[in-house]
Design an enzyme around this catalytic site. Structure first.
Site, PDB file in Angstrom:
ATOM      1  N   SER A 146       0.631  -1.111  -0.022  1.00 45.07           N
ATOM      2  CA  SER A 146       0.006   0.114   0.022  1.00 45.07           C
ATOM      3  C   SER A 146       0.760   1.184   0.118  1.00 45.07           C
ATOM      4  O   SER A 146       1.776   1.421  -0.789  1.00 45.07           O
ATOM      5  CB  SER A 146      -0.952   0.054   1.219  1.00 45.07           C
ATOM      6  OG  SER A 146      -1.919   0.827   1.181  1.00 45.07           O
ATOM      7  N   ASP A 299      -9.193  -6.903  -4.385  1.00 44.77           N
ATOM      8  CA  ASP A 299      -8.814  -5.432  -4.030  1.00 44.77           C
ATOM      9  C   ASP A 299      -9.275  -4.487  -4.701  1.00 44.77           C
ATOM     10  O   ASP A 299      -9.299  -4.391  -6.045  1.00 44.77           O
ATOM     11  CB  ASP A 299      -7.053  -5.255  -4.183  1.00 44.77           C
ATOM     12  CG  ASP A 299      -6.682  -3.963  -3.306  1.00 44.77           C
ATOM     13  OD1 ASP A 299      -7.608  -3.431  -2.990  1.00 44.77           O
ATOM     14  OD2 ASP A 299      -5.519  -3.921  -3.263  1.00 44.77           O
ATOM     15  N   HIS A 328      -8.110  -5.631  -0.016  1.00 43.55           N
ATOM     16  CA  HIS A 328      -6.852  -4.770   0.046  1.00 43.55           C
ATOM     17  C   HIS A 328      -5.799  -5.498   1.137  1.00 43.55           C
ATOM     18  O   HIS A 328      -4.521  -5.584   1.070  1.00 43.55           O
ATOM     19  CB  HIS A 328      -7.015  -3.224   0.278  1.00 43.55           C
ATOM     20  CG  HIS A 328      -5.709  -2.562   0.309  1.00 43.55           C
ATOM     21  ND1 HIS A 328      -4.936  -2.552  -0.872  1.00 43.55           N
ATOM     22  CD2 HIS A 328      -5.292  -1.653   1.264  1.00 43.55           C
ATOM     23  CE1 HIS A 328      -3.815  -1.860  -0.452  1.00 43.55           C
ATOM     24  NE2 HIS A 328      -4.035  -1.330   0.588  1.00 43.55           N
TER      25      HIS A 328
END
Length: 349
Positions: A146, A299, A328
């Site tokens: 991320s 995701d 995610h």
């Protein structure tokens, strides 16, 4: 001073790196000095070739073996017996590094809302100063997911041949309008808190709870909520999904603060690997390390296609996908799949 020799015989160490050299940010602002909290596990081998550097996500901290316990630890894929593992708390975060509550050397008062804008490139630059301070010439693997993946990509470019492998999980080379929109909605929630604007560490706390609830909808998937939060009985109110989101908001607000959340979400929005480098394609082509880009099939925040794109544009790229309903956050949960993917990647070397 090279601090490694002082803690090489310890399994785990927590330290603070104090940089007295100015850090010029992309915005043009300057941090005349800053500090980073970092945690290490294991020992350097004689060749100093076993460094695993972890970059945490938005609200993570330097204690990677705690929040990534399925991947880091004794008998795990990254075992301190074999690896020297390091993770630093990102600039702007409130887990020991310089952040909006830190004292500005220019004013002698806390920054609060005057904390400078930082980008993933700035965060990578601060980690580079720590690397040089520790005398680590080679990083075997740089891994982040991320926001951590964004920082890792930026750093991979500047590290050049000093980096052997980069593992980028559920991330992107340039933040999409979709992600920026989610982040802006969260900041709007923080702004709506009547305490936002106060020079107080509790400012925006209720707004942060709402922001986290919004974020959780992007971190999970519809299938995951259906599996885990469906009510078994018929009802008109008090749904499990509602309680779950409120709990997650309250949980984060107890350990994080709205100003750091604001700062780091803005950093995520600003991510553009191609800025001043001739575009994203040209920037990715500069990375000399082998790159493993890992997407998550469910995701909805950082789409798997974005990870595929990274793997296609770097010089030596591989794409793998985690199969999970967790969305995610699967990169923090699906340890067995991650270990299998990583093992396959290293065997290809």
């Amino acid at each position: 001073m090279n601090l490694i020799s002082e803690f090489a015989d310890l399994t785990m160490t927590q330290e603070i790196f104090h940089s007295h050299e100015p850090l010029t940010l992309e915005s043009g602002e300057i941090l005349s000095r800053f500090h980073l909290a970092y945690t290490t596990y294991g020992q350097l081998n004689p060749e100093k070739s076993n460094v695993i550097w972890v970059v945490h996500a938005l609200t993570g901290d330097s204690k990677a073996a705690e929040w990534w316990s399925g991947l880091i630890g004794e008998d795990k894929f990254f075992d301190p017996t074999n690896h020297f593992i390091i993770c630093a708390n990102l600039l702007g975060s409130n887990y020991g590094s310089t952040n909006p509550f830190s004292i500005s050397p220019e004013t002698g008062e806390a920054y609060y809302y005057d904390f400078p804008q930082v980008t993933p490139r700035d965060l990578a630059a601060s980690l580079e100063k720590l690397r040089m301070h520790l005398g680590l010439e080679i990083i075997h693997t740089l891994i982040g997911g991320s926001l951590g993946g964004q920082v890792a990509l930026e750093w991979a470019i500047t590290l050049g041949q000093k980096l052997k492998n980069a593992v980028i999980l559920a991330s992107t080379a340039k933040t999409s309008p979709w992600v920026i929109g989610f982040n802006e909605a969260q900041r709007m929630a923080i702004e709506s808190d009547c305490t936002w604007g106060n020079r107080d560490e509790e400012a925006g706390k209720k707004g942060l709870e709402t922001a986290r609830a919004i974020a959780m909808l992007s971190y999970r998937s519809p299938a995951d909520l259906r599996i885990k939060q469906t009510d078994r009985e018929e009802k008109l109110d008090g749904f499990r999904a509602s309680s779950y989101l409120r709990y997650q908001g309250q949980k984060l607000a107890k350990r994080f603060n709205a100003l750091s959340y604001w700062t780091l979400s803005k950093a995520m929005d600003s991510h553009d690997l191609g800025r001043n480098r001739g575009g994203v394609d040209a920037a990715l082509a500069q990375i000399e390390a082998r790159v493993l880009a890992i997407g998550v099939n469910s995701d909805i925040l950082f789409l798997p296609q974005e990870s595929q794109f990274i793997s296609q544009k770097v010089r030596r790229g591989t794409y793998k996908e985690i199969d999970s309903t967790a969305g995610h956050d699967a990169f923090l949960i699906e340890f067995e799949q991650l270990a299998y993917i990583l093992k396959s990647f290293y065997l290809e070397n």
